[in-house]
Scaffold this motif. Structure first.
Motif, mmCIF file in Angstrom:
data_model
loop_
_atom_site.group_PDB
_atom_site.id
_atom_site.type_symbol
_atom_site.label_atom_id
_atom_site.label_comp_id
_atom_site.label_asym_id
_atom_site.label_seq_id
_atom_site.Cartn_x
_atom_site.Cartn_y
_atom_site.Cartn_z
ATOM 1 N N ARG A 253 65.482 120.116 24.474
ATOM 2 C CA ARG A 253 66.609 120.296 25.401
ATOM 3 C C ARG A 253 67.083 118.959 25.916
ATOM 4 O O ARG A 253 68.286 118.692 25.974
ATOM 5 C CB ARG A 253 66.156 121.186 26.573
ATOM 6 C CG ARG A 253 66.583 122.583 26.480
ATOM 7 C CD ARG A 253 66.401 123.337 27.819
ATOM 8 N NE ARG A 253 65.114 123.173 28.451
ATOM 9 C CZ ARG A 253 64.026 123.884 28.197
ATOM 10 N NH1 ARG A 253 64.060 124.848 27.304
ATOM 11 N NH2 ARG A 253 62.904 123.656 28.818
ATOM 12 N N ASP A 254 66.168 118.092 26.307
ATOM 13 C CA ASP A 254 66.549 116.767 26.808
ATOM 14 C C ASP A 254 67.282 115.976 25.717
ATOM 15 O O ASP A 254 68.309 115.335 25.980
ATOM 16 C CB ASP A 254 65.315 115.991 27.287
ATOM 17 C CG ASP A 254 64.709 116.573 28.561
ATOM 18 O OD1 ASP A 254 65.448 117.346 29.245
ATOM 19 O OD2 ASP A 254 63.564 116.240 28.873
ATOM 20 N N ASP A 255 66.715 116.041 24.492
ATOM 21 C CA ASP A 255 67.390 115.354 23.373
ATOM 22 C C ASP A 255 68.779 115.939 23.138
ATOM 23 O O ASP A 255 69.756 115.223 22.898
ATOM 24 C CB ASP A 255 66.557 115.458 22.093
ATOM 25 C CG ASP A 255 65.272 114.597 22.145
ATOM 26 O OD1 ASP A 255 65.202 113.734 23.053
ATOM 27 O OD2 ASP A 255 64.403 114.780 21.284
ATOM 28 N N GLU B 137 56.569 124.775 24.877
ATOM 29 C CA GLU B 137 57.448 124.579 26.037
ATOM 30 C C GLU B 137 57.762 123.102 26.217
ATOM 31 O O GLU B 137 58.891 122.715 26.506
ATOM 32 C CB GLU B 137 56.783 125.132 27.295
ATOM 33 C CG GLU B 137 56.845 126.614 27.396
ATOM 34 C CD GLU B 137 56.142 127.152 28.654
ATOM 35 O OE1 GLU B 137 55.813 126.351 29.564
ATOM 36 O OE2 GLU B 137 55.950 128.352 28.719
ATOM 37 N N GLN B 138 56.745 122.289 26.037
ATOM 38 C CA GLN B 138 56.962 120.839 26.167
ATOM 39 C C GLN B 138 57.908 120.366 25.071
ATOM 40 O O GLN B 138 58.832 119.591 25.302
ATOM 41 C CB GLN B 138 55.624 120.089 26.090
ATOM 42 C CG GLN B 138 55.763 118.648 26.389
ATOM 43 C CD GLN B 138 54.396 117.924 26.355
ATOM 44 O OE1 GLN B 138 53.379 118.491 25.940
ATOM 45 N NE2 GLN B 138 54.403 116.687 26.770
ATOM 46 N N ALA B 139 57.700 120.849 23.836
ATOM 47 C CA ALA B 139 58.581 120.476 22.727
ATOM 48 C C ALA B 139 59.992 120.990 23.001
ATOM 49 O O ALA B 139 60.989 120.286 22.751
ATOM 50 C CB ALA B 139 58.063 121.035 21.406
ATOM 51 N N ALA B 140 60.101 122.229 23.538
ATOM 52 C CA ALA B 140 61.431 122.788 23.855
ATOM 53 C C ALA B 140 62.101 121.963 24.927
ATOM 54 O O ALA B 140 63.316 121.692 24.863
ATOM 55 C CB ALA B 140 61.300 124.238 24.291
ATOM 56 N N ALA B 141 61.345 121.518 25.913
ATOM 57 C CA ALA B 141 61.915 120.686 26.983
ATOM 58 C C ALA B 141 62.406 119.375 26.411
ATOM 59 O O ALA B 141 63.495 118.876 26.747
ATOM 60 C CB ALA B 141 60.888 120.453 28.072
ATOM 61 N N SER C 98 71.066 114.819 25.864
ATOM 62 C CA SER C 98 71.418 113.412 25.632
ATOM 63 C C SER C 98 72.446 113.307 24.505
ATOM 64 O O SER C 98 73.436 112.587 24.586
ATOM 65 C CB SER C 98 70.182 112.595 25.271
ATOM 66 O OG SER C 98 69.294 112.538 26.324
ATOM 67 N N LEU C 99 72.134 114.078 23.422
ATOM 68 C CA LEU C 99 73.059 114.056 22.282
ATOM 69 C C LEU C 99 74.414 114.622 22.692
ATOM 70 O O LEU C 99 75.459 114.072 22.344
ATOM 71 C CB LEU C 99 72.465 114.864 21.121
ATOM 72 C CG LEU C 99 73.290 114.869 19.831
ATOM 73 C CD1 LEU C 99 73.498 113.459 19.285
ATOM 74 C CD2 LEU C 99 72.619 115.741 18.777
ATOM 75 N N ALA C 100 74.409 115.722 23.451
ATOM 76 C CA ALA C 100 75.667 116.326 23.907
ATOM 77 C C ALA C 100 76.408 115.343 24.813
ATOM 78 O O ALA C 100 77.628 115.175 24.703
ATOM 79 C CB ALA C 100 75.410 117.632 24.633
ATOM 80 N N ALA C 101 75.694 114.673 25.708
ATOM 81 C CA ALA C 101 76.328 113.692 26.597
ATOM 82 C C ALA C 101 76.906 112.554 25.770
ATOM 83 O O ALA C 101 78.023 112.078 26.034
ATOM 84 C CB ALA C 101 75.325 113.176 27.621
ATOM 85 N N GLU C 102 76.156 112.101 24.762
ATOM 86 C CA GLU C 102 76.631 111.016 23.891
ATOM 87 C C GLU C 102 77.870 111.463 23.119
ATOM 88 O O GLU C 102 78.860 110.733 23.020
ATOM 89 C CB GLU C 102 75.522 110.581 22.936
ATOM 90 C CG GLU C 102 75.893 109.468 21.989
ATOM 91 C CD GLU C 102 76.219 108.151 22.689
ATOM 92 O OE1 GLU C 102 76.947 107.345 22.080
ATOM 93 O OE2 GLU C 102 75.778 107.926 23.828
#
Length: 189
Positions: free
Chosen positions: A43-45, A36-40, A48-52
């Protein structure tokens, strides 16, 4: 993904291997929490990548918009320049042909005026020549009439002289009538 494996290995290293089913549950819970932590983090990455990527896409879209707008302006300016050049060329062409036509018209008018003047002068010369010929002929005819009248007077005078001489030579009227009678008439008598 390697990050997930690295964390799972860390969890295993931290926890001694338990013996029994209770330890199995802790271990599964640890793995699930790590997942779950890795998935979070993924997701954050990804966010960030999608925002970039979205920011880069906006920047690229803006750049393309500016580039296409500049190209459109350039094409419009080029088209306007071409239209202006064509308009100027057409106006120059029309002006040149108008000038040529005006020059040709002036030449034709000048030639017509020269020809008219030449024809008029020739006609005036002809009239003067005819008038001179008429005057000369009239003078000749007057001279001939005077000469003929003089000859007539001379001839009449000579005829009068001849008539007078004939009258002097001729017998009287009675004798003339007798002499002129036909001889037959005298023979019958």
């Amino acid at each position: 993904m390697q990050e997930e494996h690295g964390r799972a290995d860390d969890l295993r290293a931290e926890q001694p291997e338990p013996h029994g089913y209770g330890a199995l549950g802790d271990r599964v819970t640890g793995i699930l929490e790590a997942a779950e932590q890795a998935a979070a983090e993924i997701r954050d990455d990804a966010r960030s990548l999608a925002a970039e990527l979205e920011r880069e896409a906006r920047v690229e879209a803006e750049r393309l918009k500016r580039e296409l707008t500049a190209d459109a302006r350039s094409l419009r300016d080029e088209a306007e320049g071409y239209a202006r050049d064509m308009r100027l060329a057409v106006e120059a062409y029309a002006t040149q042909h108008r000038r040529q036509a005006e020059q040709e018209a002036r030449t034709i008018v000048a030639d017509a005026e020269k020809q008219s003047t030449s024809t008029r002068e020739a006609a005036e010369q002809m009239v003067r020549q005819v008038e001179a010929d008429v005057r000369r002929r009239q003078d000749e005819l007057r001279g001939e009439v005077r000469m003929l009248e003089h000859r007539k007077r001379d001839a009449l005078e000579r005829l009068r002289e001849i008539a007078a001489a004939v009258q002097d030579v001729l017998p009287s009227d009675e004798g003339l009538q007798r002499d002129l009678r036909p001889e037959r008439a005298s023979a019958r008598e």
